[in-house]
Enzyme design. Structure first.
Site, PDB file in Angstrom:
ATOM      1  N   GLU A 109      -1.234   0.062   3.247  1.00  0.00           N
ATOM      2  CA  GLU A 109      -0.378  -0.102   2.071  1.00  0.00           C
ATOM      3  C   GLU A 109      -0.811  -1.359   1.346  1.00  0.00           C
ATOM      4  OE1 GLU A 109       3.917   0.181   2.241  1.00  0.00           O
ATOM      5  OE2 GLU A 109       3.827   1.620   3.903  1.00  0.00           O
ATOM      6  N   GLU A 160       5.887   0.033   9.871  1.00  0.00           N
ATOM      7  CA  GLU A 160       6.645  -1.212   9.662  1.00  0.00           C
ATOM      8  C   GLU A 160       7.810  -1.380  10.650  1.00  0.00           C
ATOM      9  OE1 GLU A 160       7.750  -1.542   5.525  1.00  0.00           O
ATOM     10  OE2 GLU A 160       5.671  -1.778   4.891  1.00  0.00           O
ATOM     11  N   TYR A 180       1.841  -6.475  -0.850  1.00  0.00           N
ATOM     12  CA  TYR A 180       2.090  -6.170  -2.259  1.00  0.00           C
ATOM     13  C   TYR A 180       2.042  -7.475  -3.042  1.00  0.00           C
ATOM     14  CZ  TYR A 180       3.529  -1.581  -0.649  1.00  0.00           C
ATOM     15  OH  TYR A 180       3.553  -0.327  -0.072  1.00  0.00           O
TER      16      TYR A 180
END
Length: 517
Positions: free
Chosen positions: A292, A173, A244
């Protein structure tokens, strides 16, 4: 009752699922490592401090590859701190999670844990506070057989054979302002290319993932991937994605629709990667590593859920407690990953234990399965094989998904969300066809009629569902089986047609056996 039709044909496929599609993530974050996978003195701990009860649940969950050691943590991590005699390892302040890192668990312990869990290791290198030379040094320590300072250092530490780590992440990231030594796309692209070059000079067999933008909602998204791949295209095999899913707006229909935005995200990154290839007149195709992904929002927004004062060791942070509706959104994400198996060759649910995880533990106490455990287990154990194309004719609904970015608000209109989200996988070795089906209607059952062409003599081997009348229901230490799969009754086969009644707000798995003549 609503009705949805699905058409499936054995001859029309998307791709084989790569074994690495079913991965997970272990970061030095909260109680993921300490009190999670590693707890010397626990009643179930083995001689290395690995919790056997956690290992049993990990084997049941069946992840195939584990990303380590971060995450945000890796951007300030000195790998040398975590090797050698434990009594000589330094304690460090971890600026990623405002914690104290004791370094009693490090690279070699992780490799031993992977072997115990029967998973492949995926290593990330620090391209935040460190750089390409440190990355190639870690690779040499891990993968070179012997006869050099770093390989002989590993052997002196007690690991005679090389770890042979095949998959490496080039940082984490790096466009995020929360990241240690954030970089521009140009800065990161150059560093990633140089790290990749040095690492492959030592071990040409490794595969490398460059960092994509931290999320689809970053201002850098799109231009970041384009610039980074322009620099690193010739040296890497993958670009990473992170997402997410959230329910900040307390809007369950929108929440259950959010995996469809994950589909769009994947397709956008594929388009960017292929545009870079086209400019270079290259037939090479960059694959995607979705390293992720999860549902995460309760402990994400407020600082007290992310940080504990006083620089503690292994504080209880990011311990998201998942309910039934979280499991449904999570199942939708599983379907999105399967349906893009042609380009997503690696994926890691973040994380494995305690911190936004399918497995929860009590330090010194038991371990149990969260609600999201079950869709992942289904995908990992039954999703191996060829993903078949599906044509879905389903009633739809309209909604708008809310996703914050800093202080601003982003809203994504979703004008036609199918109530049925589905993926179908043919396992050649077992000659089984598995249908993964999510009914997103909150108040109506869905009659699913699936026309399955090209398979003779199908019969139902097994069918189960995950549902509850209470979408807020959770599993706890004292009630670990509140949410668990139950049989899906009444699945019928009439010729090539499979019929099932899917309960409102339910995750469903139907496994069909191909009869041999």
């Amino acid at each position: 009752m609503k009705e949805a039709k699905v058409t499936i044909d054995r001859d029309f496929s998307i791709a084989e699922t790569d074994p690495r599609l079913f991965g997970a993530f272990v970061e030095h974050l909260g109680r993921c490592v300490y009190g999670g996978i590693y707890e010397p003195g626990h009643p179930t701990a083995d001689e290395r401090g690995f919790r056997r009860d956690v290992l049993e649940l990990v084997r049941e969950l069946a992840p195939t590859i584990i990303r380590y050691p971060g995450g945000n943590f890796v951007s300030g991590y000195n790998w040398e701190d975590g090797v050698g005699p434990v009594e000589n390892r330094p304690r460090r302040l971890d600026l990623a999670w405002m914690s104290t890192e004791p370094n009693t668990f490090g690279t070699n312990e992780f490799m031993d844990w992977c072997q115990a869990a029967d998973v492949e290791p995926m290593m990330a290198v620090n391209l935040g506070t460190r750089g390409p030379d440190d990355a190639r040094r870690l690779l040499e320590y891990c993968n070179f057989p012997g006869g050099t300072e770093l390989s002989d250092l590993r052997r002196a530490h007690g690991w005679e054979k090389p770890h042979n780590v095949r998959f490496w992440c080039l940082g984490n990231e790096m466009d995020g302002p929360w990241q240690m030594e954030t970089k521009t796309a140009w800065e990161y692209g150059r560093i990633a290319a140089e790290a990749a070059k040095l690492m492959k000079w030592i071990d040409p067999s490794i595969e490398l993932a460059a960092c994509g933008s931290s999320s689809r909602n970053m201002p850098t998204f799109g231009s970041w991937e384009d610039t980074v791949l322009e620099h690193s295209f010739d040296h890497v095999e993958y670009i990473s994605l992170h997402t997410y899913l959230n329910n900040y707006a307390d809007d369950t229909p929108a929440f259950l629709a959010s995996p469809d935005l994950m589909d769009s995200f994947i397709e956008e990154v594929v388009a960017i990667a292929d545009a870079v290839a086209a400019r270079r007149h290259s037939s090479k195709r960059i694959m995607l590593s979705f390293d992720e992904w999860n549902v995460w929002y309760r402990t994400r927004r407020k600082n007290e859920g992310r940080v504990k004062l006083g620089w503690p060791i292994a504080p209880p942070i990011l311990e998201e407690i998942y309910n039934m509706q979280d499991a449904l959104a999570f199942g939708g994400a599983c379907i999105s990953l399967l349906n893009h198996a042609d380009r997503i060759k690696s994926a890691c649910v973040a994380q494995l234990v305690n911190a936004i995880a399918p497995i929860m533990t009590e330090t010194g106490g038991p371990a149990w399965r969260q609600t999201i455990f079950y869709p992942f287990k289904d995908m990992s154990t039954l999703g191996r094989g060829t993903v078949l194309q599906t044509k879905v004719d389903s009633p739809t609904y309209e909604t708008t998904y809310y996703d914050p970015r800093g202080t601003s608000e982003l809203r994504f209109p979703l004008p036609a969300v199918p109530y049925l989200k589905v993926s179908v996988v043919h396992n050649h070795d077992e000659d089984c066809v598995t249908i993964f089906a999510l009914n997103r209607s909150l108040d109506e059952s869905l009659s699913m009629k699936a026309l399955v062409r090209g398979f003779d003599g199908l019969k139902v081997r097994e069918a189960h569902q995950l549902r509850s009348d209470d979408l807020m229901a959770i599993n706890t230490k004292d009630a670990p089986d509140t949410i668990k799969p139950s049989p899906l009754e009444g699945v019928e086969i009439r010729g090539e047609q499979v019929q099932a009644r899917l309960a409102p707000a339910s995750w469903n798995v139907i496994r069909l056996e191909v009869q041999k003549h």
